[in-house]
Design an enzyme around this catalytic site. Sequence first.
Site, PDB file in Angstrom:
ATOM      1  N   LYS A  76      -2.033   0.149  -9.807  1.00 18.52           N
ATOM      2  CA  LYS A  76      -1.847   0.933  -8.585  1.00 18.52           C
ATOM      3  C   LYS A  76      -2.361   2.346  -8.807  1.00 18.52           C
ATOM      4  O   LYS A  76      -2.096   2.942  -9.867  1.00 18.52           O
ATOM      5  CB  LYS A  76      -0.358   0.935  -8.218  1.00 18.52           C
ATOM      6  CG  LYS A  76      -0.013   1.616  -6.904  1.00 18.52           C
ATOM      7  CD  LYS A  76       1.487   1.475  -6.615  1.00 18.52           C
ATOM      8  CE  LYS A  76       1.897   2.134  -5.315  1.00 18.52           C
ATOM      9  NZ  LYS A  76       3.339   1.959  -5.029  1.00 18.52           N
ATOM     10  N   SER A 150       4.364   0.019  -0.810  1.00 17.24           N
ATOM     11  CA  SER A 150       3.141   0.781  -0.904  1.00 17.24           C
ATOM     12  C   SER A 150       2.150   0.182  -1.903  1.00 17.24           C
ATOM     13  O   SER A 150       0.965   0.547  -1.909  1.00 17.24           O
ATOM     14  CB  SER A 150       3.475   2.227  -1.326  1.00 17.24           C
ATOM     15  OG  SER A 150       4.102   2.257  -2.603  1.00 17.24           O
ATOM     16  N   SER A 174       8.605  -1.058  -2.735  1.00 18.45           N
ATOM     17  CA  SER A 174       7.151  -1.176  -2.820  1.00 18.45           C
ATOM     18  C   SER A 174       6.670  -2.222  -3.815  1.00 18.45           C
ATOM     19  O   SER A 174       5.506  -2.631  -3.761  1.00 18.45           O
ATOM     20  CB  SER A 174       6.538   0.179  -3.180  1.00 18.45           C
ATOM     21  OG  SER A 174       6.813   1.130  -2.181  1.00 18.45           O
TER      22      SER A 174
END
Length: 616
Positions: A76, A150, A174
């Site tokens: 990420k 996210s 997330s």
Amino acid sequence: MTLQDLSFDLSSLQSAYQRGLDVRALIAEAQRRAAGDAHHAFIHRLTEAEIEPYVAHLEGLDPASLPLYGVPFAIKDNIDLAGIPTTAACPAFAHTPEADAFVVRQLIAAGAVPIGKTNLDQFATGLNGTRSPYGACRNAFDPAFISGGSSSGSSVAVAQGWVSFALGTDTAGSGRVPAAFHNLIGLKPTCGLLSTRGVVPACRSLDTVTVFALTAADADAVLQCAAVFDAEDPYSRPAEPSGVDFSAGPFRFGVPRAQDWQFFGNAEAERLFQQSILRLQALGGTAVEIDLSPFLEAARLLYEGPWVAERYLAIQSFIDAQPEAVFPPVRTIIEGGRSRTAGDAFAGQYRLKALKRTCDAVWDQIDCLLTPTAGTIYRIAAMQADPIRLNAHLGCYTNFMNLLDYSAVAVPAGFQQAGDAAGLPWGVTLAAPAHRDLCLLRLADRLHRQLATEDTTYALGATAQRWANLGDAPSALHAPDATRTGTVQVAVCGAHLSGLPLNPQLTSRGARLVATTTSAPQYRLYALPGGPVARPGMVRVAEGGAAIAVEVWELPGAAFGSFVAGIPTPLGIGKVTLADGRVVPGFTCEELGTVGATDITAFGGWKAWLAHAQAA
């Protein structure tokens, strides 16, 4: 099987490497797959030159020498990879770190190869995956739907079969919501178990690095490599024993009261949740209805309380100087932290402490909690038209986890068969107190396999990528041992057996029955004189012994000392050999203690003797 058809789960990769697969060929295949990204999953895919040092390091090494040898993974883009820009999905914020994030360093040292940095809701603020200037991340199963956020790109990269696993982060869900929307395991470890040094913070006191994987075994393998204590991260904490392993059953699992269910009109999600309850019951679980309202109140503190000020503090100088560079819904949320006061912060802490006391009481009744991961899923267009309200719906069952310091694993629960989201996956979450990660992963593995066994068409990846049926594959999940669990197994042969007077001395200490078996044929059993509770004595003999019925119980190591201290002479805890040859701590008797006792060996066990004595 061709390289193009190879599943990237760890078991398949390890087998391929053992058969002679070249690491360069595998990583080139991962790059080829990722090059077809039409879902806005990647912000930066590493070039051949950028990947070369990682591959070159592995050449000439025995694949068996590293636990993650040649395993492609994604990161990420709020987690640092040395020499590659970290953007947090905000180009104006981008910087190029000189060092890897601590957790990334551990994985590379274990042999894993980074393929790219993945898209996310900007500054990890959102649960939907549309809040990025790099494009709304599209669902791997239907690009009209949200990916979840996210950690959006990380989930898509794994679901599409481009990488074996991916790192995300989780503050409010997330690392779980995107897993639910992509048929994946989403491990949200105990806060602090994975270092967040080198991670752009959202709420630093609550953030945790997460793992997206195809199976619980893969998530566990990554966790074992990454869960290293980092003394330079003030929020890092070493792993503590996971305690008695309830995953094999019998176990008690909490289910929210029906009035606490929120599926936002999605009948298919409700159906799949009900099926998950039935699957856990089939695995030996007993459902216990719980009041979820204090958990939901704690969840509201994350955005309605002072914790939003942490998001503002994390990027204060940047957002104050360049507010226009921040995505509008993200800016609205983060700027809301400006007005929070120190008094608000203390009031929030006080309320959270009270709620945690109430919520923690539930663990006296259950071993784990089962909830939906998200109540429903939305189309990208609908989310962009109503970004704040619909995003809040997605966090209904996730926002409280880190505030209350719980561990959690998102688990696939099947596919929706009707309605607007027909054909899309959906998932549930198993949660437990901190440091219960191993138990949750083992139960998640069983639940996932139960789903695969029931549905022979079940696939682990997106529809374009077919994987081996999970139900047919042996589990590679690490077996629990005393080091990881902090437990002790003890063999009992008398009044501590199930249903007998002293059994509560075990159950009150959190002990769990592991096995009902017999000793090796090396013992004599005696009914000892005295009381008030009648007890037997099991004595090891050189010859003339027999197999004696015993139960093996597992109890927390911290409780073992007080348990042993209550054992009267001539009994004690020694080493007992079981029928299968294992040697465990267990009740033994001093030979002098059998003076005046009755030899009851012929009955084969204490319960059989009691039944005979009562009949007489």
